[in-house]
Every structure is written in structure tokens, then in C-alpha cells.
Design a protein around this motif. Structure first.
Motif, short mmCIF file in Angstrom:
data_model
loop_
_atom_site.label_atom_id
_atom_site.label_comp_id
_atom_site.label_asym_id
_atom_site.label_seq_id
_atom_site.Cartn_x
_atom_site.Cartn_y
_atom_site.Cartn_z
N THR A 74 -13.37 41.38 110.69
CA THR A 74 -13.19 42.54 111.57
C THR A 74 -14.51 42.95 112.18
O THR A 74 -15.57 42.44 111.82
CB THR A 74 -12.67 43.75 110.76
N ASP A 75 -14.45 43.91 113.10
CA ASP A 75 -15.70 44.42 113.67
C ASP A 75 -15.93 45.86 113.23
O ASP A 75 -16.54 46.65 113.93
CB ASP A 75 -15.69 44.31 115.20
N HIS A 76 -15.40 46.21 112.03
CA HIS A 76 -15.65 47.56 111.51
C HIS A 76 -17.10 47.71 111.08
O HIS A 76 -17.81 46.73 110.88
CB HIS A 76 -14.75 47.84 110.29
N ARG A 77 -17.47 48.95 110.91
CA ARG A 77 -18.84 49.23 110.46
C ARG A 77 -19.06 48.66 109.05
O ARG A 77 -18.17 48.74 108.20
CB ARG A 77 -19.05 50.74 110.44
N VAL A 78 -20.26 48.13 108.83
CA VAL A 78 -20.61 47.59 107.51
C VAL A 78 -21.90 48.23 107.03
O VAL A 78 -22.90 48.26 107.74
CB VAL A 78 -20.82 46.06 107.58
N ILE A 79 -21.84 48.80 105.82
CA ILE A 79 -23.06 49.30 105.18
C ILE A 79 -23.29 48.40 103.97
O ILE A 79 -22.42 48.34 103.09
CB ILE A 79 -22.89 50.77 104.75
N GLU A 80 -24.41 47.71 103.96
CA GLU A 80 -24.65 46.80 102.85
C GLU A 80 -25.72 47.33 101.91
O GLU A 80 -26.78 47.80 102.33
CB GLU A 80 -25.05 45.42 103.35
N LEU A 81 -25.40 47.22 100.63
CA LEU A 81 -26.31 47.71 99.59
C LEU A 81 -26.91 46.56 98.82
O LEU A 81 -26.28 45.51 98.66
CB LEU A 81 -25.53 48.58 98.60
N ASN A 82 -28.12 46.79 98.33
CA ASN A 82 -28.68 45.88 97.35
C ASN A 82 -29.63 46.68 96.47
O ASN A 82 -30.46 47.44 96.96
CB ASN A 82 -29.42 44.73 98.05
N HIS A 83 -29.49 46.49 95.18
CA HIS A 83 -30.32 47.23 94.23
C HIS A 83 -30.40 48.71 94.55
O HIS A 83 -31.48 49.31 94.50
CB HIS A 83 -31.73 46.63 94.17
N GLY A 84 -29.28 49.30 94.92
CA GLY A 84 -29.23 50.74 95.12
C GLY A 84 -29.86 51.24 96.41
O GLY A 84 -30.10 52.44 96.55
N ARG A 85 -30.13 50.32 97.34
CA ARG A 85 -30.65 50.75 98.65
C ARG A 85 -29.79 50.17 99.76
O ARG A 85 -29.20 49.11 99.59
CB ARG A 85 -32.08 50.25 98.85
N ILE A 86 -29.75 50.89 100.88
CA ILE A 86 -29.04 50.34 102.04
C ILE A 86 -29.96 49.31 102.69
O ILE A 86 -31.07 49.62 103.09
CB ILE A 86 -28.68 51.47 103.04
N VAL A 87 -29.48 48.06 102.74
CA VAL A 87 -30.32 47.02 103.36
C VAL A 87 -29.82 46.69 104.77
O VAL A 87 -30.51 46.00 105.53
CB VAL A 87 -30.35 45.72 102.51
N TYR A 88 -28.65 47.18 105.12
CA TYR A 88 -28.12 46.91 106.45
C TYR A 88 -27.03 47.92 106.75
O TYR A 88 -26.19 48.22 105.89
CB TYR A 88 -27.56 45.49 106.52
N ASP A 89 -27.04 48.45 107.97
CA ASP A 89 -25.97 49.34 108.41
C ASP A 89 -25.67 49.00 109.85
O ASP A 89 -26.50 49.22 110.73
CB ASP A 89 -26.41 50.81 108.27
N SER A 90 -24.49 48.43 110.11
CA SER A 90 -24.18 47.94 111.46
C SER A 90 -24.21 49.08 112.48
O SER A 90 -24.39 48.83 113.67
CB SER A 90 -22.83 47.23 111.48
N ALA A 91 -24.04 50.32 112.02
CA ALA A 91 -24.08 51.43 112.97
C ALA A 91 -25.51 51.72 113.43
O ALA A 91 -25.72 52.33 114.47
CB ALA A 91 -23.48 52.68 112.34
N GLU A 92 -26.49 51.26 112.65
CA GLU A 92 -27.89 51.51 112.98
C GLU A 92 -28.50 50.32 113.73
O GLU A 92 -29.49 50.46 114.40
CB GLU A 92 -28.71 51.74 111.70
N ALA A 93 -27.89 49.13 113.52
CA ALA A 93 -28.46 47.91 114.08
C ALA A 93 -28.29 47.87 115.59
O ALA A 93 -27.32 48.40 116.13
CB ALA A 93 -27.78 46.70 113.46
N PRO A 94 -29.26 47.25 116.31
CA PRO A 94 -29.09 47.07 117.76
C PRO A 94 -27.84 46.25 118.04
O PRO A 94 -27.46 45.40 117.25
CB PRO A 94 -30.35 46.29 118.17
N ALA A 95 -27.25 46.52 119.18
CA ALA A 95 -25.97 45.91 119.50
C ALA A 95 -26.00 44.39 119.50
O ALA A 95 -25.04 43.74 119.12
CB ALA A 95 -25.48 46.41 120.86
N ASP A 96 -27.17 43.80 119.91
CA ASP A 96 -27.20 42.35 120.01
C ASP A 96 -27.78 41.67 118.77
O ASP A 96 -28.02 40.48 118.74
CB ASP A 96 -28.02 41.92 121.24
#
Ligand SMILES: Nc1ncnc2c1ncn2[C@@H]1O[C@H](COP(=O)(O)OP(=O)(O)O)[C@@H](O)[C@H]1O
Ligand SMILES: [Mg+2]
Lengths: 236, 282
Positions: free
Chosen positions: A203-225
Motif C-alpha cells: 500500500t501507499d499508507h504512511r509508514v513510521i519505522e522504529l528501531n531500538h526505540g527510535r523512529i528511523v523513518y517516517d514516510s510523512a517526513e520523507a521527501p516525496a521522491d
């Protein structure tokens, strides 16, 4: 809606579970929470439904701040949240409809209003014909549908799901996932923790990825490309 | 509320043994208290009868002139506490002594019976302190040899009543404490047995008050049952004593209801102490 601001969480024995968590789930949004086991997904959800309190920062849900929220306010908040788990958490000695009705009975719903609501949500999750079945008579996917019906019956503004497909086979997983998307399409936000990357990639839903208790990626924050980020990487 | 009541009854089904034990302990707590209360109550009504009969006898020295006696009787009769004063001559005293020789046996045995002024007090002035005060005033007349009244007996009864009250309170309180602990244990079992339901209730937004309610009703119902059982036991004890020993008086409806209410309170306290603590664990 759901707003984490600089949240840290330490557990008494295991230490730091989360640090510097900041994100905002908007009205009607569908967001995945991903990351390896132990990365803090469940902890974030517990903070969202205020089962746990943050050690640092603040969690605000529907205007209620976790700092200084009374137990009564938290109870009232939960009536506007729908919460589902990997293990369904149904009462084994009650039928599907009784399980759903339970959520209304314990929250001061007028008796006359209960039956129609229960039937409406059971139909919504596709279980109208199994209303009188007991959990042991239902498949895993059907049990999860009962749990989702129970979560929906109070008309929540957000559905919080912790690995809702974790115990299900592929077919059932797809069915439940589609149901969650249908629910989201009616305007209910969904915050879903999962480590099923196939599901997330589809899907193209928002993804917030965690690792060791920190956000390592948030598709809502990432540049579109930007590339799809660590999603393709080494989770698990 | 209906739901809460239904939920409360599952407590009985899930742990019947502990439930019965809890009820019985409450019953014993109130039974212990009830027995002593019964003793106190009957002593009190005995006291009332004794007080009604209370008479002060001021024995008059042999050879006192009738005029002096008449004047003294006039004085004493005008005390506000005094109902009436009558003179009992030595001859009348002898007749009376033959009837009730027990209480004044030593006087009787001395071989000589003095005349006396018998003083009766008004109702409400028959407690030991007033009796004593009047007796002391009567003894100030020079020709009055000795003043007697049922002093020792009355005071003994008063002391016995106090003792019965305190013994009942102490024993009842000890049992009540045990009852609170046992009810607490049954509630704990019930809470743990239903931890899954409670967790779900919490999840869907039930308030603490709502979650607690069935357990409080559970404790309350057990308390009322214990209270009723205690009432039955006390009544049975009272009947048995009445039949085989002495006629006893039983509590009136108000006191009986108060006893059942006390049971309810013990049950409620037991569940209150327990439920708050254990709900946090699940
Ligand atoms: N109730 C708890 N008490 C102590 N430590 C906990 C508790 N819950 C989670 N943790 C710890 O917090 C970390 C994150 O756990 P969790 O949020 O369950 O991760 P996930 O859901 O991503 O698998 C783990 O290290 C875990 O051991
Ligand atoms: Mg988890």
C-alpha cells in the motif's frame, strides 16, 4: 488527534524502551508502525491508549494530555478509541454478539440501543450470520473480526491495532487488512503496528519505522521522491 | 446495575467455599457481639426492675419518739427525688422479714428487728448515685442507726453490664477483622478469576467505579447474609436460654436491622480494601 511530542519511555527493569519519539497521526489517516520485535511498537500503542504514561515528553490524544490525565478521563477517552490485538482478547464463554455487546454494557449504553448497534457492526465486519457463534467455533480471522466489531461499536475516531494479523494465515491476513482499509475509508483513522513488510509494501499508507526505540523513518517526513527507505532493509 | 448484580453472583459460583466461609465468619463476628449485647440488654432490663423496687431503709434506733420520726418523715418526704416515705414498725418488720429474709438476713438473725423509714424514690431518680445521695442525707438524723439499700447488687449489675458490653465489642471486633480478611481473600480470588474480563472492560473504557461495583455488591450481599445468619443464631440462643434457664428479652426490630447493616458494612469493607489493591494488578 494522536500527537507524540519528544516522548521517552523507561520501564523499571528493562530500561529505555523509547526515546525522542515525535509524530502526529491526523484525523482519518492510516499509519503503519513497523520495526523489528522489541523495537517499541507495542509501547507506542500503549502510550496512545494511555495504558502506560510517558517518562519524558507528552502524548496527547483527542485533546487529552497523558500528563495528569485522571483514570476517569482515560476511561472516557478509551470509549472513543477502538483497540485490537494479535490475540483477539475475546471472552470465550460468550457468543460473538455478546462479546461485542459487552463493550456497550460496561460503558453505560442504554439497553435499547445495544442490539441495533451490535448487529450493525457485525454486519460491517461480515459476520452477521455468525452472531451467535462462540469464539471456539470461529476461525482466527473470524475471531479477529469479532474483536474489530467490538472495537468499532462505540464509533471510535481511531482504531489502534497491535499486530492484528500476527496470528493469521495469508488469506485471513489479507481479509482483515482489507477490512481495516474499508473502515479507514469511512473516516476512522487507523494506527496499526505490524512487522509484516509484505503488507506494508502493498500500500501507499504512511509508514513510521522504529528501531531500538527510535523512529528511523517516517514516510510523512520523507521527501516525496525519496526511496522507500529502510523498509527494504534489514528488519527482523 | 442489573449487570453488576449478575456479575456479583458469579463470585459465589467461582469460589463457593471461600464465599460460605466469609459469610460464616461475618455471622460469627456478629453472633459474638450479639450474644454479649443480649446479656447487656437483659442486664439493663433487670436493672430497670431492680430500680423500680429500689427502696432505702433508714433503721430507727429503739426508743425514738414518734414525733421525731414524724418530723423526719416530713422532711424526707419533701425531697424532690422522693416519692413517698412510710414507717415500718418493729412488729411489721418481723412479719416482713419472715417473708423475705434473704436480703436482710443478718439483721433478722441479730434477734432484734428495728423499725424503719422506708423511702421510695420517684422514677428517674433510681440510679445508684441518686440513691446513695438520698441515703446519705437520711443517715444524718441522729436517731438513724443504719441506712440500707440494694447498693452492692445494683452496682454489681452495672459493672456486669459494662463488662458484657466491652467483651462483646472486643470479641466482635476480632471476628469482624477476620471476616474482613476472609472477604478480602474471596474478592481477590474473584478478581483474579475474572482478570480477563476486567482487562477487556478497561480496554473498552469502563470506569473504575463500574469495574469495582460487582465486587462491592458481592461483599455487601455476603455481609447481609452473614448478618441475617447471625440474627438467626442469636435468636436461637436467646430462645434456648429462655426455655431452659431464664426468660430473656430479644432485640427490637431496629437493633436487629442495625445488626444486619453492620454485617453489610463488614462485607463492604472487606471488598473495598481488597478490590482497590487487586484491580491494579490485573
Ligand atoms: N511491561 C513491560 N515491562 C518492562 N519492559 C517492557 C514492558 N513492555 C515492553 N518492554 C520492553 O520494551 C521494549 C519494547 O517492547 P515492545 O514495545 O513490546 O516492542 P514491540 O512491540 O516492537 O515488539 C522491549 O525491550 C521490551 O522488553
Ligand atoms: Mg509488540
Amino acid at each position: 488527534m494522536i500527537r507524540f511530542q519528544g516522548v521517552g519511555k523507561e520501564y523499571p527493569r528493562t530500561g529505555i524502551a523509547l526515546s525522542h519519539i515525535t509524530f502526529h497521526v491526523r484525523k482519518g489517516e492510516f499509519a503503519f508502525l513497523t520495526g523489528p520485535s522489541g523495537s517499541g511498537k507495542s509501547t507506542i500503542l500503549k502510550l496512545a491508549y494511555m495504558e502506560e504514561k510517558p517518562s519524558h515528553g507528552d502524548v496527547r490524544v483527542s485533546g487529552l494530555s497523558a500528563r495528569g490525565a485522571s483514570r476517569r478521563e482515560i476511561a472516557k477517552l478509551r470509549r472513543k478509541l477502538g483497540i485490537v490485538f494479535q490475540d483477539f482478547r475475546l471472552l470465550e464463554d460468550r457468543s460473538a454478539e455478546a462479546n461485542v455487546a459487552f463493550a456497550l454494557e460496561v460503558t453505560d449504553t442504554p439497553k435499547a440501543a445495544i442490539q441495533p448497534k451490535v448487529h450493525r457492526v457485525l454486519a460491517q465486519v461480515g459476520l452477521a450470520s455468525k452472531a451467535t457463534s462462540f469464539p471456539r467455533e470461529l476461525s482466527g480471522g473470524e475471531q479477529q473480526r469479532v474483536a474489530i466489531a467490538r472495537a468499532l461499536v462505540n464509533d471510535p475516531f481511531v482504531l489502534i491495532a497491535d499486530e492484528p494479523t500476527g496470528n493469521l494465515d495469508d488469506r485471513a491476513t489479507r481479509g482483515i487488512f482489507q477490512l481495516l482499509r474499508d473502515i479507514n475509508a469511512t473516516g476512522t483513522a487507523v494506527l496499526m503496528a505490524t512487522h509484516d513488510l509484505d503488507l506494508v509494501r502493498r500500500t501507499d499508507h504512511r509508514v513510521i519505522e522504529l528501531n531500538h526505540g527510535r523512529i528511523v523513518y517516517d514516510s510523512a517526513e520523507a521527501p516525496a521522491d525519496a526511496p522507500a527507505g529502510p523498509i527494504q532493509g534489514d528488519t527482523e | 446495575m442489573r449487570l453488576a448484580t449478575r456479575e456479583a453472583l458469579t463470585g459465589f459460583r467461582k469460589s463457593p467455599l471461600l464465599s460460605v466461609l466469609g459469610i460464616v465468619t461475618i455471622a460469627f463476628s456478629l453472633f459474638a457481639f450479639g450474644l454479649f449485647a443480649l446479656v447487656a440488654l437483659n442486664i439493663r432490663s433487670a436493672l430497670r426492675t431492680v430500680e423500680e423496687r429500689v427502696e432505702i431503709r433508714a433503721f430507727v434506733a429503739d426508743g425514738t419518739s414518734p414525733e421525731a420520726i414524724a418530723t423526719a418523715m416530713g422532711d424526707i418526704g419533701s425531697f424532690p427525688e422522693v416519692l413517698r416515705v412510710t414507717y415500718v414498725s418493729p412488729e411489721e418488720a418481723l412479719v416482713r422479714a419472715k417473708r423475705e429474709l434473704r436480703e436482710f438476713s443478718d439483721v433478722f438473725e441479730s434477734g432484734f428487728l428495728p423499725g424503719s423509714m422506708d423511702i421510695r424514690l420517684r422514677p428517674g431518680f433510681r440510679d445508684p448515685t441518686t440513691v446513695k445521695a438520698v441515703a446519705e442525707r437520711a443517715s444524718t438524723y441522729e436517731f438513724v442507726d443504719d441506712v440500707r439499700y440494694g447498693q452492692e447488687w445494683v452496682e454489681k449489675l452495672y459493672r456486669l453490664r459494662t463488662l458484657a458490653t466491652f467483651a462483646g465489642l472486643a470479641l466482635g471486633a476480632a471476628f469482624a477483622l477476620v471476616a474482613v480478611i476472609i472477604i478480602g481473600a474471596t474478592i481477590r480470588t474473584a478478581v483474579l478469576a475474572r482478570s480477563r474480563e476486567i482487562a477487556i472492560m478497561r480496554l473498552v473504557g469502563a470506569t473504575d467505579g463500574f469495574v469495582r461495583m460487582p465486587f462491592l455488591i458481592d461483599g455487601f450481599v455476603k455481609g447481609v447474609l452473614g448478618g441475617l445468619l447471625a440474627l438467626a443464631m442469636t435468636w436461637f440462643a436467646s430462645e434456648t436460654i429462655s426455655r431452659h434457664m431464664i426468660r430473656t428479652e430479644f432485640f427490637d426490630a431496629r437493633i436487629a436491622a442495625l445488626g444486619v447493616l453492620a454485617g453489610a458494612l463488614i462485607g463492604l469493607l472487606g471488598s473495598l480494601f481488597s478490590v482497590g489493591r487487586h484491580l491494579k494488578e490485573v
